[in-house]
Design a protein around this motif. Structure first.
Motif, PDB file in Angstrom:
ATOM      1  N   PRO A 113       5.681   2.807  24.101  1.00 50.96           N
ATOM      2  CA  PRO A 113       4.467   3.283  24.782  1.00 50.96           C
ATOM      3  C   PRO A 113       3.800   4.434  24.041  1.00 50.96           C
ATOM      4  N   GLU A 114       4.563   5.125  23.187  1.00 49.73           N
ATOM      5  CA  GLU A 114       3.973   6.254  22.446  1.00 49.73           C
ATOM      6  C   GLU A 114       2.830   5.802  21.543  1.00 49.73           C
ATOM      7  N   PHE A 115       2.875   4.526  21.148  1.00 49.70           N
ATOM      8  CA  PHE A 115       1.783   4.033  20.290  1.00 49.70           C
ATOM      9  C   PHE A 115       0.452   4.103  21.046  1.00 49.70           C
ATOM     10  N   ALA A 116       0.448   3.598  22.282  1.00 53.34           N
ATOM     11  CA  ALA A 116      -0.795   3.616  23.069  1.00 53.34           C
ATOM     12  C   ALA A 116      -1.151   5.036  23.516  1.00 53.34           C
ATOM     13  N   LEU A 117      -0.116   5.839  23.803  1.00 48.02           N
ATOM     14  CA  LEU A 117      -0.381   7.168  24.350  1.00 48.02           C
ATOM     15  C   LEU A 117      -0.788   8.176  23.286  1.00 48.02           C
ATOM     16  N   GLN A 118      -0.140   8.088  22.117  1.00 47.45           N
ATOM     17  CA  GLN A 118      -0.373   9.124  21.099  1.00 47.45           C
ATOM     18  C   GLN A 118      -1.276   8.659  19.966  1.00 47.45           C
ATOM     19  N   VAL A 119      -1.022   7.445  19.479  1.00 44.59           N
ATOM     20  CA  VAL A 119      -1.711   7.008  18.255  1.00 44.59           C
ATOM     21  C   VAL A 119      -3.117   6.494  18.553  1.00 44.59           C
ATOM     22  N   LEU A 120      -3.236   5.631  19.550  1.00 42.63           N
ATOM     23  CA  LEU A 120      -4.537   4.982  19.771  1.00 42.63           C
ATOM     24  C   LEU A 120      -5.682   5.958  20.082  1.00 42.63           C
ATOM     25  N   PRO A 121      -5.451   7.010  20.902  1.00 45.04           N
ATOM     26  CA  PRO A 121      -6.563   7.941  21.113  1.00 45.04           C
ATOM     27  C   PRO A 121      -7.044   8.594  19.812  1.00 45.04           C
ATOM     28  N   GLN A 122      -6.083   8.917  18.929  1.00 41.61           N
ATOM     29  CA  GLN A 122      -6.457   9.514  17.631  1.00 41.61           C
ATOM     30  C   GLN A 122      -7.229   8.503  16.786  1.00 41.61           C
ATOM     31  N   LEU A 123      -6.767   7.265  16.823  1.00 46.09           N
ATOM     32  CA  LEU A 123      -7.429   6.216  16.032  1.00 46.09           C
ATOM     33  C   LEU A 123      -8.866   6.023  16.504  1.00 46.09           C
ATOM     34  N   LYS A 124      -9.034   5.915  17.815  1.00 42.44           N
ATOM     35  CA  LYS A 124     -10.383   5.694  18.362  1.00 42.44           C
ATOM     36  C   LYS A 124     -11.334   6.826  17.971  1.00 42.44           C
ATOM     37  N   HIS A 149       0.814  -1.221   0.000  1.00 34.58           N
ATOM     38  CA  HIS A 149       0.000   0.000   0.000  1.00 34.58           C
ATOM     39  C   HIS A 149       0.844   1.266   0.000  1.00 34.58           C
ATOM     40  N   LEU A 150       1.961   1.262   0.714  1.00 31.60           N
ATOM     41  CA  LEU A 150       2.754   2.488   0.806  1.00 31.60           C
ATOM     42  C   LEU A 150       3.800   2.576  -0.297  1.00 31.60           C
ATOM     43  N   GLN A 151       4.157   1.411  -0.873  1.00 25.74           N
ATOM     44  CA  GLN A 151       5.116   1.407  -1.989  1.00 25.74           C
ATOM     45  C   GLN A 151       6.432   2.087  -1.629  1.00 25.74           C
ATOM     46  N   GLN A 152       6.863   1.934  -0.401  1.00 24.23           N
ATOM     47  CA  GLN A 152       8.165   2.485  -0.040  1.00 24.23           C
ATOM     48  C   GLN A 152       8.772   1.588   1.033  1.00 24.23           C
ATOM     49  N   PRO A 153      10.080   1.350   0.933  1.00 22.29           N
ATOM     50  CA  PRO A 153      10.704   0.454   1.898  1.00 22.29           C
ATOM     51  C   PRO A 153      10.721   1.075   3.288  1.00 22.29           C
ATOM     52  N   THR A 154      10.131   0.385   4.241  1.00 22.06           N
ATOM     53  CA  THR A 154      10.094   0.894   5.610  1.00 22.06           C
ATOM     54  C   THR A 154       9.815  -0.282   6.537  1.00 22.06           C
ATOM     55  N   THR A 155      10.037  -0.080   7.809  1.00 20.24           N
ATOM     56  CA  THR A 155       9.720  -1.132   8.782  1.00 20.24           C
ATOM     57  C   THR A 155       8.431  -0.758   9.503  1.00 20.24           C
ATOM     58  N   VAL A 156       7.869  -1.740  10.203  1.00 17.01           N
ATOM     59  CA  VAL A 156       6.660  -1.463  10.977  1.00 17.01           C
ATOM     60  C   VAL A 156       6.963  -0.385  12.008  1.00 17.01           C
ATOM     61  N   THR A 157       8.108  -0.520  12.683  1.00 18.09           N
ATOM     62  CA  THR A 157       8.459   0.453  13.732  1.00 18.09           C
ATOM     63  C   THR A 157       8.577   1.865  13.164  1.00 18.09           C
ATOM     64  N   GLU A 158       9.304   2.005  12.042  1.00 22.74           N
ATOM     65  CA  GLU A 158       9.442   3.338  11.423  1.00 22.74           C
ATOM     66  C   GLU A 158       8.083   3.898  11.029  1.00 22.74           C
ATOM     67  N   SER A 159       7.264   3.027  10.422  1.00 21.58           N
ATOM     68  CA  SER A 159       5.947   3.493   9.956  1.00 21.58           C
ATOM     69  C   SER A 159       5.088   3.948  11.117  1.00 21.58           C
ATOM     70  N   VAL A 160       5.138   3.197  12.213  1.00 23.20           N
ATOM     71  CA  VAL A 160       4.315   3.569  13.364  1.00 23.20           C
ATOM     72  C   VAL A 160       4.838   4.871  13.964  1.00 23.20           C
ATOM     73  N   GLN A 161       6.182   4.996  14.033  1.00 23.02           N
ATOM     74  CA  GLN A 161       6.745   6.216  14.614  1.00 23.02           C
ATOM     75  C   GLN A 161       6.407   7.451  13.766  1.00 23.02           C
ATOM     76  N   GLN A 162       6.265   7.230  12.447  1.00 22.59           N
ATOM     77  CA  GLN A 162       5.928   8.370  11.562  1.00 22.59           C
ATOM     78  C   GLN A 162       4.450   8.292  11.178  1.00 22.59           C
ATOM     79  N   TRP A 163       3.619   7.959  12.142  1.00 22.15           N
ATOM     80  CA  TRP A 163       2.222   7.642  11.828  1.00 22.15           C
ATOM     81  C   TRP A 163       1.458   8.800  11.208  1.00 22.15           C
ATOM     82  N   GLN A 164       1.911  10.035  11.474  1.00 17.67           N
ATOM     83  CA  GLN A 164       1.165  11.181  10.952  1.00 17.67           C
ATOM     84  C   GLN A 164       1.386  11.401   9.455  1.00 17.67           C
ATOM     85  N   GLN A 165       2.396  10.697   8.905  1.00 20.54           N
ATOM     86  CA  GLN A 165       2.752  10.896   7.503  1.00 20.54           C
ATOM     87  C   GLN A 165       1.564  10.645   6.569  1.00 20.54           C
ATOM     88  N   PHE A 166       0.793   9.625   6.836  1.00 25.55           N
ATOM     89  CA  PHE A 166      -0.314   9.276   5.933  1.00 25.55           C
ATOM     90  C   PHE A 166      -1.687   9.483   6.574  1.00 25.55           C
TER      91      PHE A 166
END
Ligand code: SF4
Length: 201
Positions: free
Chosen positions: A182-193, A143-160
């Protein structure tokens, strides 16, 4: 014989359910497991069914799915409503596990023919999708068509964001990753919900 891109979603689902394209490479009978409806606003792009999912015939009907639903803030009833959630793995059938001689563990990757043959055509029919959740490396790469890891993608979650979000696999086997990030639960999940709630309201 029409190509997949010439078919309606109803026709695609019927053809996918009869698909035998790579049956010779599958360890068990073909059993495509997808959840599709043209009204779905959220797409979950995963990897491929595991053995348990193959047996049950329903995706994310396990501890991973329970955690994923917690992350999304939705009930089982909402999650398995195809008018709300489309679930489209990179490979629709269980691909089998590595043997001891292959020196690797776990399930094999989704069969590439599946995405090559079906994916563009199905996605083109999911015209109401406003949020795509990518679970696992194969979905991220496609889907992203660019080489990246899960960790990098999650850390740059605002990119897409807010169209696309990469999720770590919700499996309990990923508990160490979740503890280290822990930033995933603290920052990303509230936005996702919040976004999921808005889309489903
Ligand atoms: S994995 Fe995909 S392409 Fe292969 S048989 Fe199953 S549905 Fe068909």
């Amino acid at each position: 014989m029409p190509t997949p891109s010439q078919l309606s979603l109803t026709q695609l689902i019927a053809q996918i359910n009869r698909c035998q394209l790579c049956h010779e490479q599958l360890p068990l009978a073909t059993k495509p497991i997808v959840q599709l409806h043209s009204h779905a606003k959220i797409l979950i792009a995963g990897q491929a069914p595991g053995r348990k999912t193959h047996d049950i015939g329903r995706p994310f009907d396990d501890a991973s799915g329970k955690r994923l639903r917690d992350w999304l803030g939705v009930t089982e009833g909402q999650f398995y409503n195809p008018q709300l959630f489309a679930i489209l793995p990179m490979g629709f059938c269980y691909p089998g596990t590595y043997s001891a001689e292959q020196n690797k563990r776990g399930d094999k990757p989704p069969l590439k023919q599946c995405a090559d043959h079906w994916r563009q055509a199905v996605l083109a029919q999911l015209t109401q999708v406003e949020l795509t959740l990518l679970v696992g490396k194969y979905a991220i790469d496609w889907h992203l068509q660019q080489p990246t890891t899960v960790t990098e993608s999650v850390q740059q979650w605002q990119q897409f964001w807010p169209d696309t979000l990469v999720l770590p696999h919700p499996s309990p086997r990923n508990n160490i990753w979740l503890k280290r990030h822990p930033e995933f639960a603290l920052q990303v999940l509230p936005q996702l919900k919040t976004r999921v709630k808005d889309l489903l309201s």
